[in-house]
Write an enzyme that holds these catalytic residues in place. Sequence first.
Site, PDB file in Angstrom:
ATOM      1  N   ARG A   1      45.391  45.423   0.625  1.00  0.00           N
ATOM      2  CA  ARG A   1      45.056  44.900   1.945  1.00  0.00           C
ATOM      3  C   ARG A   1      43.766  44.090   1.822  1.00  0.00           C
ATOM      4  O   ARG A   1      42.756  44.594   1.341  1.00  0.00           O
ATOM      5  CB  ARG A   1      44.845  46.052   2.920  1.00  0.00           C
ATOM      6  CG  ARG A   1      44.508  45.549   4.281  1.00  0.00           C
ATOM      7  CD  ARG A   1      44.265  46.678   5.240  1.00  0.00           C
ATOM      8  NE  ARG A   1      44.101  46.117   6.570  1.00  0.00           N
ATOM      9  CZ  ARG A   1      43.445  46.709   7.552  1.00  0.00           C
ATOM     10  NH1 ARG A   1      42.901  47.881   7.354  1.00  0.00           N
ATOM     11  NH2 ARG A   1      43.350  46.139   8.714  1.00  0.00           N
TER      12      ARG A   1
ATOM     13  N   GLY B   1      39.949  49.988  15.901  1.00  0.00           N
ATOM     14  CA  GLY B   1      39.927  48.546  16.175  1.00  0.00           C
ATOM     15  C   GLY B   1      41.126  48.251  17.069  1.00  0.00           C
ATOM     16  O   GLY B   1      42.121  48.974  17.011  1.00  0.00           O
TER      17      GLY B   1
ATOM     18  N   HIS C   1      44.666  42.261  11.987  1.00  0.00           N
ATOM     19  CA  HIS C   1      45.738  43.261  12.199  1.00  0.00           C
ATOM     20  C   HIS C   1      47.110  42.584  12.096  1.00  0.00           C
ATOM     21  O   HIS C   1      48.093  43.087  12.649  1.00  0.00           O
ATOM     22  CB  HIS C   1      45.668  43.921  13.589  1.00  0.00           C
ATOM     23  CG  HIS C   1      44.516  44.845  13.805  1.00  0.00           C
ATOM     24  ND1 HIS C   1      43.930  45.012  15.040  1.00  0.00           N
ATOM     25  CD2 HIS C   1      43.849  45.663  12.965  1.00  0.00           C
ATOM     26  CE1 HIS C   1      42.953  45.899  14.953  1.00  0.00           C
ATOM     27  NE2 HIS C   1      42.871  46.299  13.686  1.00  0.00           N
TER      28      HIS C   1
ATOM     29  N   ASN D   1      43.729  50.056   0.052  1.00  0.00           N
ATOM     30  CA  ASN D   1      42.884  49.504   1.111  1.00  0.00           C
ATOM     31  C   ASN D   1      41.455  49.900   0.775  1.00  0.00           C
ATOM     32  O   ASN D   1      41.050  51.044   0.978  1.00  0.00           O
ATOM     33  CB  ASN D   1      43.334  50.092   2.450  1.00  0.00           C
ATOM     34  CG  ASN D   1      42.560  49.529   3.628  1.00  0.00           C
ATOM     35  OD1 ASN D   1      41.617  48.740   3.427  1.00  0.00           O
ATOM     36  ND2 ASN D   1      42.921  49.919   4.828  1.00  0.00           N
TER      37      ASN D   1
HETATM   38  P1  AMP Z   1      43.707  54.140  14.302  1.00  0.00           P
HETATM   39  O1  AMP Z   1      42.555  53.193  14.099  1.00  0.00           O
HETATM   40  O2  AMP Z   1      45.009  53.461  14.570  1.00  0.00           O
HETATM   41  O3  AMP Z   1      43.801  55.187  13.229  1.00  0.00           O
HETATM   42  O4  AMP Z   1      43.369  54.943  15.656  1.00  0.00           O
HETATM   43  C1  AMP Z   1      42.313  55.847  15.710  1.00  0.00           C
HETATM   44  C2  AMP Z   1      42.020  56.224  17.138  1.00  0.00           C
HETATM   45  O5  AMP Z   1      43.219  56.653  17.809  1.00  0.00           O
HETATM   46  C3  AMP Z   1      41.084  57.428  17.264  1.00  0.00           C
HETATM   47  O6  AMP Z   1      39.747  57.039  17.273  1.00  0.00           O
HETATM   48  C4  AMP Z   1      41.484  58.018  18.597  1.00  0.00           C
HETATM   49  O7  AMP Z   1      40.747  57.367  19.613  1.00  0.00           O
HETATM   50  C5  AMP Z   1      42.928  57.653  18.767  1.00  0.00           C
HETATM   51  N1  AMP Z   1      43.866  58.782  18.555  1.00  0.00           N
HETATM   52  C6  AMP Z   1      44.515  59.093  17.420  1.00  0.00           C
HETATM   53  N2  AMP Z   1      45.317  60.174  17.610  1.00  0.00           N
HETATM   54  C7  AMP Z   1      45.150  60.546  18.901  1.00  0.00           C
HETATM   55  C8  AMP Z   1      45.693  61.583  19.726  1.00  0.00           C
HETATM   56  N3  AMP Z   1      46.594  62.465  19.256  1.00  0.00           N
HETATM   57  N4  AMP Z   1      45.288  61.633  21.010  1.00  0.00           N
HETATM   58  C9  AMP Z   1      44.403  60.752  21.499  1.00  0.00           C
HETATM   59  N5  AMP Z   1      43.858  59.761  20.777  1.00  0.00           N
HETATM   60  C10 AMP Z   1      44.228  59.645  19.496  1.00  0.00           C
END
Ligand code: AMP
Length: 396
Positions: A90, A211, A179, A9
């Site tokens: 990706r 996102g 996505h 990616n």
């Molecule tokens: P992603 O883009 O799927 O990696 O999601 C990232 C976002 O998920 C982060 O900016 C956080 O806002 C949220 N996040 C990830 N882990 C946690 C956690 N254990 N508790 C609360 N928010 C989380």
Amino acid sequence: MKGSVLVINSGSSSIKFQLVDPDAGDAVADGIVERIGEPEGLVKLRHGGVDTEHRGPIADHSEGLRQAFSMLAEVGLDLASAGIAAVGHRVVHGGEVFYQPTEITPEVLAEISRLSELAPLHNPANATGIEGAVRELPDVPHVAVFDTAYFHTLPARARTYAIDRDVAREHSVRRYGFHGTSHEYVAGQVAATLGRDVAELNQIVLHLGNGASASAIEGGRAVDTSMGLTPLEGLVMGTRSGDIDAGVVTHLHRSAGMDVEEIDALLNRRSGLKGLCGVNDFRELRRLIDTGDADAVLAYDVYVHRLRKYIGAYLVTLGRLDAITFTAGVGENVAEVRADALAGLAGLGIEVDPDRNTAKDRGARLISTDDSAVAVLVVPTNEELAIARAALRFAR
Ligand code: AMP
């Protein structure tokens, strides 16, 4: 390691990579090349629970991958000699051309670069990563897996913007959705978790990460999704505004004198949760809310309100609903968002069980009550595994 797939990616100054065993579904190793083009580059690798790092200048993507591969070789994973089956890339935008994983040829690469006009922040970086990887691993099939592909099935009524049709046609202005790899993977996992065939199910999938996007899926085919021409439309995100009156853009241009680049940066990088309260990570947002920060409270309320709006819209779009699923960083980890997104909907047959919702399980799980007509689930997404499997299926 024979038969494993390298998933790449590639961003403009970084490359995330993962070596995946597509049968077991496990990551054999994963890492990231950071600060490409800067004097102090960094490659991080995790393998067998051990983290290693290499610091030094990384001139370009090709050199970054070379360094990553030599670190892999040092831990006994020599890609050149071990016979990996494919490399899966990706790619964010497939435009109207690519609606399934596609083996990379010089023509395909040229088309991915041409689609940069629709995804100027992403496709050029994806193309550079592909070029570097093909140079480093010339004897392995390389397959591009597109974020937009799964939404190829959107009906015309859902993918069409109500603007002058000639302008739309000439400039490929329509809703593409993003996505897609995650939405497709999660929809399949929902069916497996419920012991049903995906073709029988009407689902809403909520991919809530930094996102965020929602999709309405009928019998395994996407019929609507919240992201549009670009990944800016739809839900409130970490730093992106999501839906906004297009008149805001013209207003900011005319009244505030902001130019296109400034407005683009405002809506993509200084909006969403960050724009509303200064932080985009939900853990920090929670801390601010706990201190009584009014902006953080409002940011949370706007976030949940938008989410509920999409759930309502997709419920009506689908007519009959079997499952609602939360995935990605916020969707998998923040029970409060899941509870608030679906609060007060028992009359519509949607009821979250508070204990199941707050249980500390990690895997795919049901969080609705036994009486809930609609199953509510949490399913960890795994885009790398989905890309690895797609790459194997579509490699010649
Ligand atoms: P992603 O883009 O799927 O990696 O999601 C990232 C976002 O998920 C982060 O900016 C956080 O806002 C949220 N996040 C990830 N882990 C946690 C956690 N254990 N508790 C609360 N928010 C989380």
